[in-house]
Enzyme design. Structure first.
Site, PDB file in Angstrom:
ATOM      1  N   SER A 107       3.192 -42.457  15.678  1.00  0.00           N
ATOM      2  CA  SER A 107       2.231 -42.656  14.943  1.00  0.00           C
ATOM      3  C   SER A 107       2.341 -41.376  14.053  1.00  0.00           C
ATOM      4  O   SER A 107       2.796 -40.862  13.145  1.00  0.00           O
ATOM      5  CB  SER A 107       0.894 -43.347  15.354  1.00  0.00           C
ATOM      6  OG  SER A 107      -0.405 -43.039  14.425  1.00  0.00           O
ATOM      7  N   ASP A 140       3.729 -44.222  10.344  1.00  0.00           N
ATOM      8  CA  ASP A 140       4.129 -45.064  11.380  1.00  0.00           C
ATOM      9  C   ASP A 140       2.805 -46.472  10.131  1.00  0.00           C
ATOM     10  O   ASP A 140       2.842 -47.286  10.165  1.00  0.00           O
ATOM     11  CB  ASP A 140       3.578 -45.937  12.510  1.00  0.00           C
ATOM     12  CG  ASP A 140       2.133 -46.122  12.600  1.00  0.00           C
ATOM     13  OD1 ASP A 140       1.540 -44.663  12.521  1.00  0.00           O
ATOM     14  OD2 ASP A 140       1.835 -46.867  13.546  1.00  0.00           O
ATOM     15  N   ASP A 149      -0.417 -46.589   9.530  1.00  0.00           N
ATOM     16  CA  ASP A 149      -1.632 -47.708  10.177  1.00  0.00           C
ATOM     17  C   ASP A 149      -3.389 -46.999   9.600  1.00  0.00           C
ATOM     18  O   ASP A 149      -3.994 -47.378   9.740  1.00  0.00           O
ATOM     19  CB  ASP A 149      -1.542 -47.739  11.576  1.00  0.00           C
ATOM     20  CG  ASP A 149      -1.043 -47.094  13.072  1.00  0.00           C
ATOM     21  OD1 ASP A 149      -1.549 -46.028  12.000  1.00  0.00           O
ATOM     22  OD2 ASP A 149      -1.461 -47.285  13.606  1.00  0.00           O
ATOM     23  N   ASP A 183       0.003 -42.249   7.804  1.00  0.00           N
ATOM     24  CA  ASP A 183       0.348 -41.230   8.622  1.00  0.00           C
ATOM     25  C   ASP A 183       1.635 -41.678   9.170  1.00  0.00           C
ATOM     26  O   ASP A 183       2.515 -42.804   8.591  1.00  0.00           O
ATOM     27  CB  ASP A 183      -0.665 -41.083   9.832  1.00  0.00           C
ATOM     28  CG  ASP A 183      -0.101 -42.748  10.789  1.00  0.00           C
ATOM     29  OD1 ASP A 183      -0.168 -43.742   9.997  1.00  0.00           O
ATOM     30  OD2 ASP A 183      -0.431 -43.702  11.403  1.00  0.00           O
TER      31      ASP A 183
END
Length: 447
Positions: free
Chosen positions: A103, A244, A246, A242
């Site tokens: 992440s 990833d 999400d 960010d």
């Protein structure tokens, strides 16, 4: 059994160090495959996505070996956002989805997140069961039932097309100049494509991943990069994702940042006015600002709080039938559209509000006046437990008494790093600083 591998968001750690080793990824893959095998026939499938970290190659191959060894057929998506894995797990009728990503963490970290066949992250119970299998003997498939692996070349394209369907039909982004910062991460191609195809003039930054630069000076952990680009190009809006994708932060035309609380406030108010907000409630964590709670109460809406972690937000939403929730950090969960936080789709909902109202981003992203809030992190050594020290407990109790009725204190351990997070809110900023500094000093001494 107690959980040793799984934290608040899958398994995470430094690449090539326990538990983020090839050996552990292989065992996790084999254990997850064994957990999801419904019978002995070789007809099960799992989709695997990843972000742009160099270690993703190692973990992808190891997971594939473990999964195929227990009879799972593996479909490799390559770099795609985490919410794309949730979506494609359902769309492709897979038994399991896996995202390889840490992440917002730096490039030397990585993680493994699991999604069930419904596209939602696995429950604590399911993760505990998989961890138990990892610790035991894992039964391999018979030679004629070993799984196959296949590259899926259009996984990103499928997600791009789906994401566009969540934008209001007939609307376009013509005339809007949008900066999108992809953090050199998983959305480095998908996010600019979606915005451009909807008609926006797109200035893309953080779109040159090299395996080492994910989240490095860009993305939602460094929103100043997006803010600088907004001001440089005279953009109407900045979208800071960010690694990833999400989570998202919004940058208005003046370069000011709006966090997840402000985005959720906007969406909750709009959805309630449209009769779309199920249960007349928003789900957020204990970290969300008191100002958000006051904003909702003023409109006859409720704030349902959970422990920190978007998975717990989603669990509460599913349990009670709510359709909007998220975290101050920028995870925005809209179960009408996605099974997990989706930074791009949340940003598109913000853009839809701009297109429909004609308001500037600065107006839409300032829904309430936040109560002054201060958060500091204290790193501690592995195996230490500073929060159990009597001196620390005494200081925390004193702080709570001092803020009673005028603020609150929240102390917790990070689920992904060896950090104690010390957060407080208070109308009096001097008192706020003193309270947090006293607690931090006590924790540092104990740590």
């Amino acid at each position: 059994m107690s959980r040793k591998l799984f934290g608040t968001d899958g398994v995470r750690g430094r690449a090539n160090f326990h538990p983020m080793t090839a050996e552990m990824a292989l065992r996790l893959g084999a254990a997850a495959g064994r957990f999801f095998r419904r019978d002995g026939r070789n007809r099960h499938r799992v989709v695997i996505g990843k972000d742009t970290r160099l270690s993703g190659y190692m973990l992808e191959n190891a997971l594939t070996a473990g999964l195929t060894s227990t009879g799972m057929n593996v479909l490799l998506l390559g770099p795609v956002p985490t919410p794309a894995v949730g979506y494609l797990t359902r769309s492709m009728r897979a038994d399991l989805g896996i995202m390889i990503s840490a992440s917002h963490n730096p490039a030397e970290d990585n993680g493994i997140k699991f999604f069930g066949p419904d596209g939602f992250k696995l429950s604590d119970h399911a993760e505990t069961e998989i961890e138990a299998i990892v610790a035991g003997e894992i039964e391999p498939a018979q030679p004629d039932n070993i799984g196959r692996a296949k590259r899926i070349d259009d996984g990103r394209g499928r997600y791009v097309e789906y994401a566009k369907t969540t934008f209001p039909a007939g609307q376009r982004l013509d005339g809007l100049k949008v900066v999108v910062d992809c953090a050199h991460g998983a959305a480095y191609r998908a996010a600019p494509e979606v915005l451009w195809e909807l008609g926006a003039e797109v200035i893309a930054i953080g779109v040159e991943p090299n395996g080492f630069n994910i989240n490095d000076g860009v993305g939602s952990t460094h929103p100043e990069a997006c803010a600088a680009a907004v001001l440089e190009h005279g953009a109407h809006l900045g979208i800071s994702l960010d690694g990833d994708a999400d989570r998202v932060l919004i940058i208005d035309e003046t370069g000011r940042m709006a966090d997840g609380d402000q985005i959720m406030a906007l969406l909750a108010a709009r959805w309630a006015a449209q009769g779309r907000l199920r249960g007349e409630a928003l789900v957020a964590t204990v970290m969300s600002n008191l100002g958000l709670e006051h904003f909702l109460h003023g409109r006859g809406l409720r704030l349902e709080r959970t422990r920190v972690g978007d998975r717990y937000v989603v669990e509460k939403m599913r349990e009670a039938g709510f359709n909007l929730g998220g975290e101050q950090s920028g995870h925005i969960v809209m179960t009408d559209y996605a099974t997990t936080g989706d930074g791009l789709i949340a940003a598109m909902q913000f853009l839809a509000a701009m297109a429909e109202t004609g308001d500037k981003a600065s107006r839409l992203s300032s829904q309430f006046e936040p109560v002054p809030q201060l958060l500091k992190n204290v790193r501690y050594a592995a195996g230490a437990d500073p929060l159990s020290a009597d001196a620390v407990r005494a200081v925390i109790a004193g702080a709570e008494a001092r803020l009673a009725g005028s603020g609150r204190v929240l102390i917790r351990k990070s689920g992904t790093e060896p950090l104690i997070r010390v957060m407080a809110e208070a109308e009096d900023e001097t008192v706020l600083r003193e309270v947090v500094e006293d607690i931090v000093a006590a924790v540092e001494k104990a740590a």
